[in-house]
Enzyme design. Structure first.
Site, PDB file in Angstrom:
ATOM      1  N   SER A 120      37.166 -57.974 -72.026  1.00 30.25           N
ATOM      2  CA  SER A 120      35.782 -58.015 -72.514  1.00 30.25           C
ATOM      3  C   SER A 120      35.174 -56.627 -72.589  1.00 30.25           C
ATOM      4  O   SER A 120      35.500 -55.743 -71.782  1.00 30.25           O
ATOM      5  CB  SER A 120      34.971 -58.873 -71.540  1.00 30.25           C
ATOM      6  OG  SER A 120      33.602 -58.746 -71.801  1.00 30.25           O
ATOM      7  N   TYR A 144      31.385 -60.677 -63.449  1.00 32.31           N
ATOM      8  CA  TYR A 144      32.226 -61.133 -64.564  1.00 32.31           C
ATOM      9  C   TYR A 144      33.045 -59.969 -65.133  1.00 32.31           C
ATOM     10  O   TYR A 144      34.275 -60.038 -65.241  1.00 32.31           O
ATOM     11  CB  TYR A 144      31.356 -61.761 -65.665  1.00 32.31           C
ATOM     12  CG  TYR A 144      32.099 -61.951 -66.962  1.00 32.31           C
ATOM     13  CD1 TYR A 144      33.083 -62.922 -67.087  1.00 32.31           C
ATOM     14  CD2 TYR A 144      31.840 -61.124 -68.065  1.00 32.31           C
ATOM     15  CE1 TYR A 144      33.791 -63.072 -68.275  1.00 32.31           C
ATOM     16  CE2 TYR A 144      32.534 -61.275 -69.248  1.00 32.31           C
ATOM     17  CZ  TYR A 144      33.509 -62.249 -69.356  1.00 32.31           C
ATOM     18  OH  TYR A 144      34.209 -62.390 -70.522  1.00 32.31           O
ATOM     19  N   LYS A 148      37.286 -59.067 -65.057  1.00 33.75           N
ATOM     20  CA  LYS A 148      38.118 -58.745 -66.231  1.00 33.75           C
ATOM     21  C   LYS A 148      38.837 -57.411 -66.036  1.00 33.75           C
ATOM     22  O   LYS A 148      39.994 -57.253 -66.421  1.00 33.75           O
ATOM     23  CB  LYS A 148      37.246 -58.723 -67.498  1.00 33.75           C
ATOM     24  CG  LYS A 148      36.716 -60.098 -67.895  1.00 33.75           C
ATOM     25  CD  LYS A 148      37.838 -60.979 -68.422  1.00 33.75           C
ATOM     26  CE  LYS A 148      37.385 -62.374 -68.767  1.00 33.75           C
ATOM     27  NZ  LYS A 148      38.478 -63.238 -69.249  1.00 33.75           N
TER      28      LYS A 148
END
Ligand code: UDP
Length: 340
Positions: A120, A144, A148
């Protein structure tokens, strides 16, 4: 006739995963979905078998890999809401990092040595400038984004130690719908700008809140890079061919290379649907970088990847009917405006 090549698609019942399964099936692959259906939908699995399992259960994942003799893994399955990850980081580290550990354990047991990972732009955090290239420092601002980045780093370590080759695809803002209408729209919960603005234009919810109009951007609202889900799916197909042909590990941005502001989105929806988006201006949302768009050159150089449907006009045109909105195709210019 040659047999389709089986690919394990984790999260194949989700938004980007299911679009990718459809695209893979149209290009000579058999997508084998592995999904725990915690957020995915079984009715989105239409192009190959569904294995219902959790990635943290490495034994079940290994059994699925062996059953279908998969040649490569595409790993989409993850928790994917930035705000939620701030509220509940334990969920994100457990699901996203724990899931990767289970998946890699199973892959090792089967001597499977090729993986495409959904990373991402959130791994970049708040970059100093855009467009963002792959060499920009990765300093995520949310759990988050951190999960990643950890997964990318795990892949690098596994490659050095065990020879597992990977393509890490750093998505920018995934948007758009299935232009053929085969894959259903899901908006529960909905947190993303374009569907929220379409719902507001359709009168299915109240005014859209524009999170901040005092950013240092041309019109004061945040600028993002919206990429059509079909283009993302195509990027995965190209990455699969690349690894199957022996390409070395690489991390690539998948974006349109164009920045669009929140007001650009609002105006484009009004123009294309003839229904103005009701909106009010709200305070800035915590953790939002002012501007984030991709330098898309590396994916083009390595994979030959170019977007085909990632103009705002295409994205809105494809999505409008599923929100019950009219679509004036004459108004959809597909012109790329704002910063290139
Ligand atoms: N945004 C907004 N109102 C909303 C939802 C989003 O103004 O109700 C803005 C948000 O601040 C960001 C952009 O729209 O600048 C895209 O947000 P989204 O949540 O779709 O994706 P993100 O960039 O956070 O991954």
């Amino acid at each position: 006739m040659t047999q389709p090549i089986p690919i394990l698609v984790t999260g194949g019942a989700g938004f980007i995963g299911s679009h990718t399964c459809k695209h893979l099936a149209q290009h000579g692959f058999l997508p084998v979905t592995l999904d725990n259906l915690s957020t995915g939908h079984a009715d989105a699995v239409q192009w190959g078998p569904l294995e219902r399992a959790d990635l943290r259960d490495a034994v079940a994942v290994e059994a699925a890999m062996r059953r279908h003799q998969v040649k490569l893994v595409m790993h989409f399955a993850a928790s994917a809401y930035v705000g939620e990850s701030v509220q509940d980081p334990a969920l994100y580290y457990d699901n996203n990092v724990g899931g990767m550990i289970g998946l890699l354990k199973a892959a090792q047991a089967c001597a499977l040595d090729k993986i495409i990972f959904s990373s991402s732009c959130a791994t970049y955090g708040e970059p100093q400038t855009s467009p963002v290239s792959e060499t920009c420092p990765q300093i995520p601002m949310s759990p988050y984004g951190h999960t990643k980045l950890i997964c990318e780093e795990m892949l690098q370590a596994y490659e050095q130690a065990y020879g597992l080759r990977h393509v890490a695809l750093r998505y920018f803002n995934a948007a758009g719908s299935d232009p053929e209408g085969v894959l259903a729209e899901r908006h529960d919960p909905e947190t993303h700008l374009i569907p929220l603005a379409l719902l507001a234009a359709a009168g299915q919810r109240g005014a859209l809140s524009v999170f901040g109009d005092d950013y240092p951007t041309p019109d004061g609202s945040c600028v993002r890079d919206y990429i059509h889900v079909q283009d993302l799916a195509h990027g995965h197909l190209l990455a699969a061919r690349y690894l199957l042909e022996g390409g070395p590990s690489v991390a690539l941005n998948l974006g349109s290379g164009v920045g669009q502001s929140v007001f650009d989105v609002i105006h484009a929806i009004g123009r294309i649907t003839g229904r103005p988006v009701p909106y009010d201006v709200a305070p800035r949302r915590a953790g939002d970088p002012p501007a984030l768009w991709a330098c898309a050159q590396k994916a083009k150089a390595v994979l030959g990847f170019e977007t085909r449907r990632s103009t705002l006009d295409h994205i809105i045109q494809d999505a409008a009917p599923s929100f019950g909105l009219p679509c004036n195709k004459k108004e959809a210019s597909h012109v790329r405006f704002v910063a290139e």
